[in-house]
Design a protein around this motif. Structure first.
Motif, PDB file in Angstrom:
ATOM      1  N   ARG A  41       0.925  -1.258   0.382  1.00  0.00           N
ATOM      2  CA  ARG A  41      -0.204   0.028   0.072  1.00  0.00           C
ATOM      3  C   ARG A  41       1.106   1.428   0.008  1.00  0.00           C
ATOM      4  NH1 ARG A  41      -3.694  -1.575   4.625  1.00  0.00           N
ATOM      5  NH2 ARG A  41      -4.188  -4.105   4.619  1.00  0.00           N
ATOM      6  N   SER A  44       3.610   2.099   3.799  1.00  0.00           N
ATOM      7  CA  SER A  44       2.416   2.344   4.759  1.00  0.00           C
ATOM      8  C   SER A  44       2.655   1.595   6.034  1.00  0.00           C
ATOM      9  CB  SER A  44       1.264   1.381   4.552  1.00  0.00           C
ATOM     10  OG  SER A  44       2.027   0.146   4.680  1.00  0.00           O
ATOM     11  N   GLU A  49      -1.775   4.879   4.088  1.00  0.00           N
ATOM     12  CA  GLU A  49      -1.713   4.188   2.801  1.00  0.00           C
ATOM     13  C   GLU A  49      -2.873   4.118   2.149  1.00  0.00           C
ATOM     14  OE1 GLU A  49      -5.162   0.883   4.134  1.00  0.00           O
ATOM     15  OE2 GLU A  49      -3.488   0.666   5.787  1.00  0.00           O
ATOM     16  N   ASN A  50      -2.118   3.487   0.658  1.00  0.00           N
ATOM     17  CA  ASN A  50      -2.477   3.421  -0.465  1.00  0.00           C
ATOM     18  C   ASN A  50      -2.851   4.942  -0.809  1.00  0.00           C
ATOM     19  OD1 ASN A  50      -3.091   1.336  -1.457  1.00  0.00           O
ATOM     20  ND2 ASN A  50      -4.720   0.780  -0.498  1.00  0.00           N
ATOM     21  N   ALA A  54       2.359   8.201   0.349  1.00  0.00           N
ATOM     22  CA  ALA A  54       2.863   6.348   0.185  1.00  0.00           C
ATOM     23  C   ALA A  54       4.207   6.109  -0.725  1.00  0.00           C
ATOM     24  CB  ALA A  54       2.238   5.412   1.403  1.00  0.00           C
ATOM     25  N   ASN A  68      -0.762  -1.674  -4.681  1.00  0.00           N
ATOM     26  CA  ASN A  68      -2.238  -0.884  -4.207  1.00  0.00           C
ATOM     27  C   ASN A  68      -3.145  -1.735  -3.835  1.00  0.00           C
ATOM     28  OD1 ASN A  68      -2.190  -1.023  -6.413  1.00  0.00           O
ATOM     29  ND2 ASN A  68      -3.071   1.195  -6.848  1.00  0.00           N
ATOM     30  N   HIS A  82      -7.753   0.551   0.165  1.00  0.00           N
ATOM     31  CA  HIS A  82      -8.302  -0.456   0.608  1.00  0.00           C
ATOM     32  C   HIS A  82      -8.966  -1.559   1.224  1.00  0.00           C
ATOM     33  CE1 HIS A  82      -8.161  -4.594   3.279  1.00  0.00           C
ATOM     34  NE2 HIS A  82      -6.628  -4.840   2.979  1.00  0.00           N
ATOM     35  N   ASN A 279       5.104  -3.650   4.646  1.00  0.00           N
ATOM     36  CA  ASN A 279       5.202  -2.332   5.378  1.00  0.00           C
ATOM     37  C   ASN A 279       6.340  -1.183   4.972  1.00  0.00           C
ATOM     38  OD1 ASN A 279       2.347  -3.139   5.011  1.00  0.00           O
ATOM     39  ND2 ASN A 279       1.526  -3.496   6.974  1.00  0.00           N
TER      40      ASN A 279
END
Length: 291
Positions: A41, A44, A49-50, A54, A68, A82, A279
């Motif tokens: 992501r 993250s 995230e996303n 990021a 992603n 997500h 991550n």
């Protein structure tokens, strides 16, 4: 915060690609070693995230691959998020308090564009937005990165495979150069992976899960990767996956997820996996390089 990180964050918050941080050739060479390190992501652990922030953070760390998640809005726009609802990573409860349970599919792209997708992570990211797939692709391309794209919850979004491929085509990601080494499309849905393969056989695909060894021959007809949780892996299973030839005439690969510490990274790399989704891509990269 370092100057480069601050600049990347400012870029993400303003929603502009005016200041991009291309990965250096040296960083790319390191990141392309096996196993590949994929920023889950985006990076993250260090940015929401996303988001574009990021992606920027992964680029700042010199990480070549980002992963992603793609879902669809009420009015048919593909967005990068997500969860199938907006509650965890945006301020949707505050902006639209009467719209519970805040499903992505029940909001228009314009409504989602109003949401703050960064404050939950930290005040430095206040104002970050849920990017459209086009915005995300532009940022990834600007950094010369590679993309592991997950089609999320395809049962909720009939036809999302064809639509995703259309966006990728419009963004120039289905040409020979991108398809040959910069793009993988994956899903937890075997039917969705098969659909992507049938629609665009040249595109590399991955199935998220741990099929039995007896089932691998069937998967090898339409997917190039078997991508399980690291908790389900063994050296024997990885070897079994590698023994099958995928639809592009090469051994099936294994990208495993989501591990974030050095010791686990070294152990799982010892199984012979082809990629590690994490991550904390800098931690995993440094562990694998002996830094």
């Amino acid at each position: 915060m370092h100057a480069r990180a601050a600049a990347a964050t400012t870029t993400a918050l303003l929603g502009t690609s005016a200041f991009l941080l291309p990965i250096s050739d040296a960083s790319a060479d390191v990141a392309d070693e096996r196993p590949s390190v994929i920023a889950h992501r985006g990076a993250s652990a260090y940015a929401p995230e996303n988001t574009l922030a990021a992606v920027d953070k992964a680029a700042e760390l010199g990480i070549r691959w980002v992963e992603n998640d793609v879902q669809r809005t009420k009015d048919g726009e593909l967005v990068v998020i997500h969860d199938d609802n907006l509650k965890r990573t945006t301020d949707v409860e505050e902006i639209f308090p009467e719209r519970a349970p805040w499903k992505v599919k029940d909001f228009t792209a314009a409504e989602i564009a109003r949401l703050d997708a960064g404050s939950w992570f930290g005040p430095a990211y206040a104002g970050a937005r849920v990017p459209t797939l086009e915005q995300y692709m532009d940022r990834v391309e600007g950094h010369h990165q590679k993309l592991l794209l997950e089609i999320k919850n395809p049962d909720l979004y009939p036809g999302i495979e064809r639509q995703t491929l259309k966006v990728l085509s419009n963004e120039g990601w289905l040409d020979r150069q991108h398809v040959a080494g910069r793009l993988i499309v994956q899903s937890f849905s075997a039917a969705s992976v098969r659909t992507v393969h049938d629609l665009k056989p040249a595109v590399k695909t991955g199935f998220l899960g741990t099929p039995s060894v007896a089932e691998l021959a069937g998967y090898a007809a339409f997917t190039d990767q078997i991508n399980p949780s690291y908790r389900s892996l063994s050296m024997g299973y990885v070897a079994s996956v590698h023994a099958f030839t995928g639809p592009h005439g090469r051994p099936l690969e294994v990208f495993t997820w989501t591990l974030n510490d050095a010791d686990t990274a070294r152990r799982v790399a010892g199984y012979g996996v082809d990629g590690i989704i994490t991550n904390t891509p800098d931690v995993v990269r440094d562990a694998l390089s002996g830094a």
